[in-house]
Design a protein around this motif. Structure first.
Motif, PDB file in Angstrom:
ATOM      1  N   VAL A   1      -5.137  -4.398   2.133  1.00 40.57           N
ATOM      2  CA  VAL A   1      -4.922  -4.385   0.695  1.00 40.57           C
ATOM      3  C   VAL A   1      -5.077  -2.958   0.204  1.00 40.57           C
ATOM      4  CG1 VAL A   1      -5.857  -5.168  -1.492  1.00 40.57           C
ATOM      5  CG2 VAL A   1      -5.758  -6.735   0.449  1.00 40.57           C
ATOM      6  N   ASP A   2      -4.111  -2.506  -0.553  1.00 43.40           N
ATOM      7  CA  ASP A   2      -4.172  -1.136  -1.057  1.00 43.40           C
ATOM      8  C   ASP A   2      -5.133  -1.031  -2.223  1.00 43.40           C
ATOM      9  OD1 ASP A   2      -0.818   0.189  -0.577  1.00 43.40           O
ATOM     10  OD2 ASP A   2      -2.681   0.419   0.547  1.00 43.40           O
ATOM     11  N   LEU A   3      -5.929  -0.007  -2.199  1.00 49.78           N
ATOM     12  CA  LEU A   3      -6.754   0.257  -3.369  1.00 49.78           C
ATOM     13  C   LEU A   3      -5.972   1.152  -4.309  1.00 49.78           C
ATOM     14  CD1 LEU A   3     -10.267   1.083  -1.919  1.00 49.78           C
ATOM     15  CD2 LEU A   3      -9.452  -1.055  -2.836  1.00 49.78           C
ATOM     16  N   SER A   4      -6.305   1.099  -5.577  1.00 48.05           N
ATOM     17  CA  SER A   4      -5.666   2.037  -6.493  1.00 48.05           C
ATOM     18  C   SER A   4      -6.197   3.425  -6.176  1.00 48.05           C
ATOM     19  CB  SER A   4      -5.986   1.671  -7.934  1.00 48.05           C
ATOM     20  OG  SER A   4      -7.304   2.073  -8.229  1.00 48.05           O
ATOM     21  N   ALA A   5      -5.451   4.429  -6.606  1.00 48.08           N
ATOM     22  CA  ALA A   5      -5.857   5.805  -6.323  1.00 48.08           C
ATOM     23  C   ALA A   5      -7.234   6.073  -6.917  1.00 48.08           C
ATOM     24  CB  ALA A   5      -4.833   6.774  -6.900  1.00 48.08           C
ATOM     25  N   TYR A   6      -7.489   5.473  -8.059  1.00 44.40           N
ATOM     26  CA  TYR A   6      -8.770   5.688  -8.721  1.00 44.40           C
ATOM     27  C   TYR A   6      -9.914   5.134  -7.880  1.00 44.40           C
ATOM     28  CZ  TYR A   6     -12.384   5.295 -12.283  1.00 44.40           C
ATOM     29  OH  TYR A   6     -13.565   5.371 -12.960  1.00 44.40           O
ATOM     30  N   GLU A   7      -9.721   3.907  -7.370  1.00 44.93           N
ATOM     31  CA  GLU A   7     -10.769   3.304  -6.547  1.00 44.93           C
ATOM     32  C   GLU A   7     -10.981   4.116  -5.280  1.00 44.93           C
ATOM     33  OE1 GLU A   7      -8.779  -0.396  -6.236  1.00 44.93           O
ATOM     34  OE2 GLU A   7     -10.034  -1.403  -7.713  1.00 44.93           O
ATOM     35  N   ASN A   8      -9.877   4.569  -4.727  1.00 48.47           N
ATOM     36  CA  ASN A   8      -9.969   5.398  -3.529  1.00 48.47           C
ATOM     37  C   ASN A   8     -10.792   6.639  -3.779  1.00 48.47           C
ATOM     38  OD1 ASN A   8      -9.125   4.969  -0.987  1.00 48.47           O
ATOM     39  ND2 ASN A   8      -6.967   5.379  -1.404  1.00 48.47           N
ATOM     40  N   GLU A   9     -10.540   7.254  -4.934  1.00 49.88           N
ATOM     41  CA  GLU A   9     -11.266   8.482  -5.269  1.00 49.88           C
ATOM     42  C   GLU A   9     -12.748   8.225  -5.391  1.00 49.88           C
ATOM     43  OE1 GLU A   9      -7.849  10.820  -7.767  1.00 49.88           O
ATOM     44  OE2 GLU A   9      -9.764  10.342  -8.768  1.00 49.88           O
ATOM     45  N   ILE A  10     -13.086   7.083  -5.975  1.00 50.24           N
ATOM     46  CA  ILE A  10     -14.511   6.772  -6.167  1.00 50.24           C
ATOM     47  C   ILE A  10     -15.195   6.618  -4.810  1.00 50.24           C
ATOM     48  CG2 ILE A  10     -16.115   5.084  -7.076  1.00 50.24           C
ATOM     49  CD1 ILE A  10     -14.778   5.054  -9.456  1.00 50.24           C
ATOM     50  N   LEU A  11     -14.555   5.859  -3.933  1.00 51.51           N
ATOM     51  CA  LEU A  11     -15.168   5.666  -2.618  1.00 51.51           C
ATOM     52  C   LEU A  11     -15.303   7.009  -1.895  1.00 51.51           C
ATOM     53  CD1 LEU A  11     -13.560   2.424  -1.166  1.00 51.51           C
ATOM     54  CD2 LEU A  11     -15.711   2.713  -2.349  1.00 51.51           C
ATOM     55  N   TYR A  12     -14.254   7.793  -1.993  1.00 53.70           N
ATOM     56  CA  TYR A  12     -14.248   9.095  -1.326  1.00 53.70           C
ATOM     57  C   TYR A  12     -15.363   9.978  -1.868  1.00 53.70           C
ATOM     58  CZ  TYR A  12     -12.137  13.463   0.435  1.00 53.70           C
ATOM     59  OH  TYR A  12     -11.879  14.645   1.074  1.00 53.70           O
ATOM     60  N   HIS A  13     -15.523   9.966  -3.173  1.00 55.19           N
ATOM     61  CA  HIS A  13     -16.537  10.803  -3.786  1.00 55.19           C
ATOM     62  C   HIS A  13     -17.938  10.387  -3.329  1.00 55.19           C
ATOM     63  CE1 HIS A  13     -17.654  13.190  -7.660  1.00 55.19           C
ATOM     64  NE2 HIS A  13     -18.397  13.515  -6.647  1.00 55.19           N
ATOM     65  N   HIS A  14     -18.155   9.104  -3.228  1.00 55.99           N
ATOM     66  CA  HIS A  14     -19.473   8.665  -2.788  1.00 55.99           C
ATOM     67  C   HIS A  14     -19.687   8.941  -1.316  1.00 55.99           C
ATOM     68  CE1 HIS A  14     -19.421   6.567  -6.667  1.00 55.99           C
ATOM     69  NE2 HIS A  14     -20.716   6.767  -6.593  1.00 55.99           N
ATOM     70  N   TYR A  15     -18.630   8.858  -0.551  1.00 57.47           N
ATOM     71  CA  TYR A  15     -18.739   9.254   0.861  1.00 57.47           C
ATOM     72  C   TYR A  15     -19.076  10.739   0.945  1.00 57.47           C
ATOM     73  CZ  TYR A  15     -17.226   9.988   5.707  1.00 57.47           C
ATOM     74  OH  TYR A  15     -17.165  10.327   7.030  1.00 57.47           O
TER      75      TYR A  15
END
Lengths: 528, 172
Positions: free
Chosen positions: A215-229
């Motif tokens: 399932v694709d995440l929206s770019a925004y959700e992706n950014e959030i996960l990336y930022h927390h990583y």
């Protein structure tokens, strides 16, 4: 007597978190279905005995002089190991004619292991190695058994999936859910195991030939996960700082510089470079940044927004700065003309964990990675910075990929356990979980997390016409210093033939390397 | 000599300042009238004492917030002091913020990793690499505030999460 991992009616696991339902107890006379899956017929109530006697056999074989063993070899009498119980009996009587008959558990010369008994079958060969990774945790003996069994069943299930035996895989997944309930799922094998079980069950449940698409995440959700990583663990910071240091050194003395970032995200890498350029002796150059990123579907032009923020920062520190965004879903959709590289400027290409996505099945003109490396070389960059995960998740056989990724992500989760800040940690785990899911569930073009180790990247890049650049001691010192700032003491930076790797307890997890393009020999170019 | 100050509190810093003389004794000298002298004195304090000095009274607060004091503190034992750093640091939030948000946690974290040496002197001595790393981290932190705040960031806003790892207890 040693503990008995196969006694599934052992419910004294009160030390663990509450279980949802215990695994269904097998009727004692039936064949153990796990071993049946591997081709061995053993009755469930014989398991303990067989295990002990196999251990005994091993001890005897080790102790026997070589002459005795070769006797067996010369005899050319083959015992069918399918019926494990009688096979091990036969071998024991061969080797140890005076020795114990059946049923002597703690007989003479028998080393009653303090560790759990195990059955040696092919799938288990890797198990002990994997368990070594989990050895960091402090677990009770009961949990230890369940952990070992969990890993064993995971491997068996993966093997079943590889064979295409999905019904067995489904049964095993039920087993796994039960085991997960008995293990502490807050850390260690429990946590990473649950992600792998989840991924396996997705694969088993919806498995078209071509593999599951995530399932694709929206770019925004992706950014959030990336930022927390980014915040929970040092891997991305290490990548950014090392890359910046190398780029800074490559740009020494240049007045017009152009950085091409293969995955802009929120541009967290670039403020530090801008600041370093601002402070370099001789003053800052004109800096152009081209950021590549996925197109925004929700109307926000996120590339442009990030460009504006970076420009604001550059303006504050008096660095002449120009930004350009290139929106592309895949890296191989990018064409060199979109980057508008001018021949007068020094170019740096920055790829943080992007190149592996190009290793999938290619089009008619070859694998995407070769095409991309080719046009990178055409740009004649002063430096190509490559940071990749240090693991082989691109092997053709599913079981190999599965095993390797279990190793790798267990180590990574171990290192993440050192981070105590929430919600960073949970979201970072979600980020990693998506990677795991992609490696395990997806196939074909949907599987983008095709990590390859540094040695293979070296071959590939050298073959594509790049020469290695050594990352200097400054980068090394900076990386080491960065790591001492992180709370946990398990991280280690190592230098490997001019490349830097960051790992957890001497298992490298991320490798950073720098490359320079060898200009193509000037031949008459035919039209392509 | 320190006279009784505006809000009635006495201030005894752990510095080399002399004990306050009793009222009516002296020459009518008040340090508060000689800012440059006060600054010279404050320049020699360590970070914690400087922070404490800022709590003494409004005047001292204003003086202690003088960024050049904190600049001096940040680069005291790095020689030569890097050129061109000042405008950059000012743009990113100032030396006081740099010290609070980056330098102090970095130094205390690095100190814990060194063998022995608990003294103040050891804590303050740091090298060019550490300076550069702190500056980079400071810049990233500024940028993160930009991302979140979307606009000019006030010098006193709390540190963004990127540097949380510096403030977390060390798990040795």
């Amino acid at each position: 007597m040693g503990p008995t991992p196969y006694n599934s009616s052992n419910s004294s696991s009160s030390a663990c978190s509450s279980s949802t339902k215990p695994p269904p107890p097998q009727p004692p006379d039936q064949m153990d279905h796990l071993l049946a899956g591997a081709g061995y017929k053993v009755r469930s109530n014989d398991l303990t005995q067989v295990a002990e006697r196999l251990e005994h056999l091993e001890t005897v074989m080790v102790k026997s002089s070589p002459v005795d063993i070769s006797d067996i070899g010369n005899d050319a009498v083959y015992y069918n190991p399918t019926d494990l119980a009688s096979w091990v009996d036969s071998l024991l009587t061969e080797l140890n004619p005076n020795g114990s008959g059946s049923g002597s558990g703690s007989g003479s010369g028998f080393v009653s292991g303090s560790g759990p008994a195990y059955v040696s079958d092919p799938v288990m060969n890797d198990m002990n190695n994997v368990y070594g990774e989990f050895g960091q945790q402090v677990v009770t003996p009961i949990e230890e058994d369940v952990s070992i069994r969990l890993v064993h069943v995971l491997m068996t299930c993966a093997e079943a999936v590889q064979r295409g035996d999905l019904s067995l895989a489904g049964l095993l997944i039920d087993d796994l859910q039960g085991l997960l309930g008995r293990v502490n799922s807050g850390c260690g094998i429990g946590k990473v195991g649950s992600f792998f079980v989840d991924a396996l069950s997705r694969r088993v449940v919806n498995s078209p030939q071509n593999g599951v698409v995530q399932v694709d995440l929206s770019a925004y959700e992706n950014e959030i996960l990336y930022h927390h990583y980014y915040e929970a663990c040092p891997y991305l910071k290490f990548a950014h700082f090392t890359a910046n240091q190398a780029i800074l050194e490559a740009f020494d003395g240049q007045d017009c510089v152009h950085v091409i970032d293969f995955n802009l995200m929120q541009g967290l890498q670039w403020p530090a470079l801008i600041q370093a350029l601002a402070l370099r002796p001789g003053g800052p150059p004109l800096l152009r940044l081209t950021g590549i990123g996925p197109p925004s579907l929700d109307g926000r032009d996120s590339l442009r927004e990030i460009g504006l923020k970076l420009a604001e920062l550059a303006r504050s520190v008096n660095v002449r700065f120009a930004f350009r965004g290139v929106a592309a879903t895949r890296l191989d959709d990018v064409k060199p003309w979109m980057l508008q590289v001018s021949p007068k400027e020094a170019v740096a290409v920055n790829s943080i964990m992007q190149l592996h996505k190009l290793l999938g099945p290619g089009g008619p003109r070859g694998p995407p990675v070769d095409l991309v490396l080719d046009w990178i070389r055409d740009l004649n960059p002063r430096i190509l910075m490559v940071v990749e995960q240090e693991s082989n998740h691109n092997q053709p056989e599913f079981l190999d990929r599965f095993t390797e990724s279990l190793y790798y992500y267990s180590t990574m989760f171990d290192s993440l356990d050192a981070c105590t800040a929430q919600p960073e940690k949970t979201l970072a785990e979600l980020y990693i979980q998506r990677e795991i899911c992609n490696v395990v569930c997806c196939e074909g073009s949907a599987r983008v997390e095709r990590h390859e180790p540094l040695v293979r990247w070296r071959e590939r890049l050298t073959g594509a016409g790049f020469a290695p650049l050594h990352l200097g001691s400054n980068a090394f010192k900076q990386a080491r210093m960065l790591l001492t700032l992180f709370s946990a003491e398990g991280y280690s930076v190592e230098e490997n033939e001019g490349c830097l790797t960051l790992g957890w307890h001497s298992r490298p997890l991320i490798a950073a390397s720098a490359w320079q393009a060898i200009p193509k020999p000037s031949v008459v170019t035919t039209g392509r | 000599m320190v006279h009784i100050l505006e809000n009635g509190e006495h201030f005894h810093a752990d510095t080399r300042e002399p004990e306050p003389e009793p009222e009516g004794f002296g020459s009518g000298f008040s340090i508060n009238d000689h800012h440059d002298l006060l600054i010279e004195v404050l320049k020699r304090l360590d970070g914690r004492s400087l922070g404490a000095a800022a709590c003494v009274c409004r005047q001292w607060c204003a003086i202690a917030r003088n960024d050049s004091l904190w600049e001096h503190l940040c680069f005291r034992h790095v020689s030569p002091p890097p050129v061109g750093v000042r405008p950059v640091v000012s743009a990113l939030g100032g030396y006081r913020r740099l010290y609070m948000v980056c330098v102090r946690p970095v130094l205390s974290r690095l100190k814990r990793r060194r063998l022995g040496g608990e003294s103040e002197v050891v804590r303050r001595v740091w090298n060019q690499h550490e300076v550069e790393l702190s500056l980079s981290l400071f810049c990233v932190e500024y940028y993160e505030r930009l991302l979140v705040g979307g606009g000019r960031v006030a010098g006193d806003s709390p540190a963004s999460s990127s540097l949380k790892f510096l403030c977390m207890p060390v798990n040795v």
